[in-house]
Each structure stands twice: as C-alpha cells, then as structure tokens.
Design an enzyme around this catalytic site. Structure first.
Site, PDB file in Angstrom:
ATOM      1  N   CYS A 112       3.589  -4.538  -5.303  1.00 24.46           N
ATOM      2  CA  CYS A 112       4.402  -2.933  -5.403  1.00 24.46           C
ATOM      3  C   CYS A 112       4.839  -2.860  -6.608  1.00 24.46           C
ATOM      4  CB  CYS A 112       5.241  -2.604  -4.302  1.00 24.46           C
ATOM      5  SG  CYS A 112       4.909  -3.137  -2.662  1.00 24.46           S
TER       6      CYS A 112
ATOM      7  N   THR B  87      -3.171   9.510  17.467  1.00 21.63           N
ATOM      8  CA  THR B  87      -4.118   8.793  17.957  1.00 21.63           C
ATOM      9  C   THR B  87      -3.993   7.380  17.593  1.00 21.63           C
ATOM     10  OG1 THR B  87      -5.563  10.495  18.064  1.00 21.63           O
ATOM     11  CG2 THR B  87      -6.500   8.377  18.594  1.00 21.63           C
TER      12      THR B  87
ATOM     13  N   SER C 196       3.554  -6.601  10.251  1.00 22.23           N
ATOM     14  CA  SER C 196       2.426  -6.018   9.731  1.00 22.23           C
ATOM     15  C   SER C 196       1.173  -6.659   9.955  1.00 22.23           C
ATOM     16  CB  SER C 196       2.642  -5.952   8.254  1.00 22.23           C
ATOM     17  OG  SER C 196       1.446  -5.483   7.361  1.00 22.23           O
TER      18      SER C 196
ATOM     19  N   HIS D  37      -1.669  -7.092   8.248  1.00 21.74           N
ATOM     20  CA  HIS D  37      -2.477  -7.719   7.117  1.00 21.74           C
ATOM     21  C   HIS D  37      -1.688  -8.852   6.610  1.00 21.74           C
ATOM     22  CE1 HIS D  37      -0.901  -5.838   3.359  1.00 21.74           C
ATOM     23  NE2 HIS D  37      -0.198  -5.129   4.321  1.00 21.74           N
TER      24      HIS D  37
ATOM     25  N   GLN E  48       6.886 -10.969   6.644  1.00 22.50           N
ATOM     26  CA  GLN E  48       6.603 -12.264   6.006  1.00 22.50           C
ATOM     27  C   GLN E  48       7.062 -13.402   7.119  1.00 22.50           C
ATOM     28  OE1 GLN E  48       4.733 -12.792   3.340  1.00 22.50           O
ATOM     29  NE2 GLN E  48       4.877 -11.058   2.455  1.00 22.50           N
TER      30      GLN E  48
ATOM     31  N   ALA F 295       4.165  -2.370   8.006  1.00 23.33           N
ATOM     32  CA  ALA F 295       5.663  -2.704   8.003  1.00 23.33           C
ATOM     33  C   ALA F 295       6.202  -1.562   6.994  1.00 23.33           C
ATOM     34  CB  ALA F 295       5.760  -3.859   7.374  1.00 23.33           C
ATOM     35  N   THR F 296       5.709  -0.821   6.308  1.00 21.07           N
ATOM     36  CA  THR F 296       6.048   0.198   5.471  1.00 21.07           C
ATOM     37  C   THR F 296       6.592   1.118   6.381  1.00 21.07           C
ATOM     38  OG1 THR F 296       4.873  -0.294   3.411  1.00 21.07           O
ATOM     39  CG2 THR F 296       5.758   1.888   3.643  1.00 21.07           C
TER      40      THR F 296
HETATM   41  C1  LIG Z   1       3.925  -6.420   2.844  1.00 24.83           C
HETATM   42  C2  LIG Z   1       5.238  -6.113   3.303  1.00 24.83           C
HETATM   43  C3  LIG Z   1       5.803  -5.032   3.708  1.00 24.83           C
HETATM   44  C4  LIG Z   1       4.588  -3.803   3.671  1.00 24.83           C
HETATM   45  O1  LIG Z   1       3.609  -3.882   4.803  1.00 24.83           O
HETATM   46  P1  LIG Z   1       2.502  -2.801   4.826  1.00 24.83           P
HETATM   47  O2  LIG Z   1       2.059  -3.389   6.331  1.00 24.83           O
HETATM   48  O3  LIG Z   1       1.614  -3.163   3.902  1.00 24.83           O
HETATM   49  O4  LIG Z   1       3.241  -1.638   4.875  1.00 24.83           O
HETATM   50  C5  LIG Z   1       6.989  -4.800   3.872  1.00 24.83           C
HETATM   51  N1  LIG Z   1       7.979  -5.684   3.847  1.00 24.83           N
HETATM   52  C6  LIG Z   1       7.603  -7.046   3.525  1.00 24.83           C
HETATM   53  C7  LIG Z   1       8.455  -8.217   3.632  1.00 24.83           C
HETATM   54  C8  LIG Z   1       6.367  -7.209   3.210  1.00 24.83           C
HETATM   55  O5  LIG Z   1       5.727  -8.696   2.708  1.00 24.83           O
END
Ligand SMILES: *Cc1c(COP(=O)(O)O)cnc(C)c1O
Length: 396
Positions: free
Chosen positions: A324, A238, A199, A201, A179, A71-72
């Site tokens: 973070c 890739t 994201s 994970h 989320q 997501a970043t």
């Molecule tokens: C965890 C999170 C991110 C970052 O996601 P990554 O896949 O770890 O880069 C961004 N936005 C929200 C709201 C998140 O909870």
C-alpha cells in the site's frame, strides 16, 4: 520466465485445494445462504462450516466470527465501531505506529472527528514498549490496537500482556491478525483478545474475504459501520458463499500445516541470510529475528535504493515494504518507527519466504537480488565468489 515470488506478505497464490472447495459454490450451489429453500440451506451449511473452520484456527466459537471483505474492513469495523456511541466524556484510542494503514488511517479519521489518538512506542525490535503503553491507557481509552505480526519486519507483539494492560484500564484490545494466522499459534481465549482481524488472501485463500472475531461478551460495545440486513447485524450484505468457503478451507490448511511450515521457513531464512551475506557484505537485518516470524526477512543493503532494486528485477518479486505504501518516495514509516535513519530505510527490501518454495528457487532468487544490488551500489564481487548467471539489467 519463472518468477521467484518473495512477496507473500502482500498476497499469496490460492491453494489448489482452496480453489476446488470454492468452485461448486460458483457453479451449482449459488443459492443465497439467507434464503429459506433447500438451495439456500445448503449454502448456509457451507457458510456455517466455514465459520467453524475459522473459529477452530483461532480458538473461538463459530458464533463469534463475522465474515467481512478482508482485514481492512475488519480493522475498520473493530476500530470505528467502538467509537460510534454518543460520547459525553472525552475518549481516546491507542495506535501502534508500525501498523498497517488499514488501522492507522482509521486513527486519522477518528482524530479528524475529535477522538484523541495516542501512539504506542516500539522498541528497535518492533515490539511494543509495554511500560509506555501502560502509561497511555486511562478510563477514556475505548480501544488499543496492534498487528500481532508486523507485515514489514515480522515482529511478533506480546498480545497477551497488551490485553491484560488494556483490560485493567477498561479498554478493549483489537489485534490485526492478518499476518499472524497460519504462522504463530493464535488462541483468542488464552490471549484474551477482544477483536481479531483475518484475511484469506494472506493464507492462500481468495482475495476479497476475511473475518472479524468479536468476543461474545463485548459484542454490545461495537456498532456496525454499514447498515443492511444481516450477519449478527454487525456486517450486512449477501454472504459470498464461495469466498467464505475458500477462507474456511484456507484456515483448515493453515492449522494443519503451521508447525511444519514454521520449521521449514526457519531453514529458508537461514539460507537466504547466508546467500545475502556472502554476496553483499555489509547487509544488515532490520528488527530482531529472535522475536520475529521467520517468514519475513527485512534487510538494509547499504548504498542501494530499495525501490530501484525491486522495480528493476524481472524474475524476482519482492518489495520494499507494504504494497500500500510502495510508489511513495517517503521512507517506510515502519522502519523509521523502529529507529532506522531515512537513508537505511530507503536502502531496505523485504523478502517474504514461502514455506513451499524449493530451496534451489530461493537461492537462485536471492542470488539474483544480490547481483543486482551489487551492480546498483557499484560494489565489487567479494573475493572468491564466482558471478552467477544473472539476467540482463533492465534500464529504469
Ligand atoms: C494485508 C494486510 C491487511 C489488509 O488485508 P486485506 O484483506 O487485503 O484488506 C491488514 N493488515 C495487515 C497486517 C496485512 O498484512
């Protein structure tokens, strides 16, 4: 020692079914999905199937899904990508002060480049003030952005109404759905979103993979932020087949389980609140549970330093807010943005409730938290409450 894990907003364990789906692509089917031979074609089919699973979860077409590292990166592409054109007239972007750093830091970088950044106002519930947002948007606005579900307090944004306001002004709406996926119903067409980040994970998939939904009709308004060979030319590199397959499977499971999990988490939240209020009178909930997902419970424990509490517990994993930002001495910017005084923000902790957690584990974990909180605050046991068998206090 078993850990009661109450930090699912930071990350989750990979589901066994997700892992099983991924393994063949690490062991035998390691072909490059862009290769023309049979092995490459098998990998391509797996990647295409994953795009379909992601698209189905959010109501998109597979062709609108771009795989990213998470997501970043998705937030970076969506927010930087719309400012990559040469601009004659002044342009601006509108940001939500309670968002994840992966959106807010992009705003700071854009501001350093001369893009004007504007900040939405949020209610004490954490929801965006729509009237204020309407006043911020103008013809110079390229994009406005907000997280659909806030990662610290669980507030759900009225994204459909936000999209309507943005489109009236000719701006795009980007939504960080990290989320939201698997928790609230996500329908990018019905809500008319332009771009959406996901994201893996956060939904029991592997770390290091995510997706960006890019609405077909607005693709031309985005420029890549990284150059190379492929993927709709918006995100080169890739494609990591095993990770993408893991994301796809995680999305399928999230779609199947969402409603049942929501109902179960409502019960978990009620139980957690009962244990908190019984063991720590004076506890207060941050945000507004009526407009929040039940998976996130953020509370003030007056007189307790949240950082001390979370770092002194060995058998319970919880946090004060976004992973973070932990370690910083500043109070959570999310909690201060919804109006908490610094003292209350510093006395807050976040409990993330895992739908699959046994009720006994939750009760044991939250009891451990309140026992420690009472010890740290020097608060006596409420009358009639028997002390639970809790772990030793570890010196900080
Ligand atoms: C965890 C999170 C991110 C970052 O996601 P990554 O896949 O770890 O880069 C961004 N936005 C929200 C709201 C998140 O909870």
């Amino acid at each position: 020692m078993r850990t009661v894990y109450l930090d699912g907003c930071a990350t989750t364990r990979v589901d066994d079914e997700v892992l099983e789906a991924m393994l063949p692509y690490l062991r035998d089917e390691y072909g490059n999905p862009s290769s023309p031979h049979a092995m490459g074609k098998r990998a391509r089919r797996a990647v295409d199937a994953a795009a379909e699973s992601v698209a189905r979860l959010i109501g998109a077409d597979p062709g609108e899904i771009v795989f990213t590292s998470g997501a970043t990166e998705s937030n970076n592409i969506a927010l930087l990508g719309v400012f990559a054109h040469g601009d004659a007239a002044p342009v601006n972007g509108v940001f939500c002060p309670t968002d994840h750093k992966s959106s807010l830091a992009v705003g700071q970088a854009l501001a350093a480049r001369g893009v004007e950044t504007r900040t939405m106002r949020v209610h004490p519930s954490g929801q965006v003030d729509l009237g204020h947002l309407a006043g911020l948007l103008d013809l110079g606005t390229r994009v406005a952005t907000a997280a659909w579900v806030n990662s610290e307090i669980g507030a759900v944004q009225p994204v459909r109404a936000m999209a309507a306001l943005c489109h009236e002004a000719g701006a795009l709406l980007h939504v960080d759905g990290a989320q939201a996926a698997g928790r609230v119903p996500v329908d990018v067409r019905g809500t008319e979103l332009d771009t959406l980040s996901l994201s893996a994970h956060k939904i029991r998939g592997p770390k290091g993979v995510g997706a960006l939904y890019v609405r077909q009709g607005i693709r031309h308004r985005l420029r890549p932020i990284m150059y190379g060979g492929g993927q709709h030319a918006l995100r080169s590199g890739t494609v990591p087949t095993h990770l993408v397959v893991g994301l796809g499977r995680a999305c399928e499971l999230a779609a199947e389980r969402r409603d049942a999990e929501w109902r179960r988490v409502l019960g978990l939240r009620a139980t957690a609140l009962d244990v908190l209020t019984a063991g720590f009178p004076g506890v207060r909930v941050n945000g507004d549970p009526d407009v929040s997902v039940p998976h996130v419970l953020n509370v003030v424990l007056p007189g307790v330093r949240g950082e001390s509490l979370v770092s002194s517990l060995r058998s319970v994993a919880l946090s004060t807010g976004s992973a973070c930002n932990s370690g910083s001495q500043e109070p959570s910017y999310v909690l201060t943005a919804i109006g908490l005084a610094a003292e209350d923000a510093n006395s807050s902790v976040r409990l993330c409730l895992d739908p699959r957690m046994p009720f006994e584990d939750l009760v044991a974990g939250v009891e451990t938290v309140v026992e420690r909180a009472r010890a740290l605050a020097g608060v006596a046991l409420p009358a009639g409450v028997a002390p639970a068998g809790v772990e030793e206090v570890t010196p900080l």
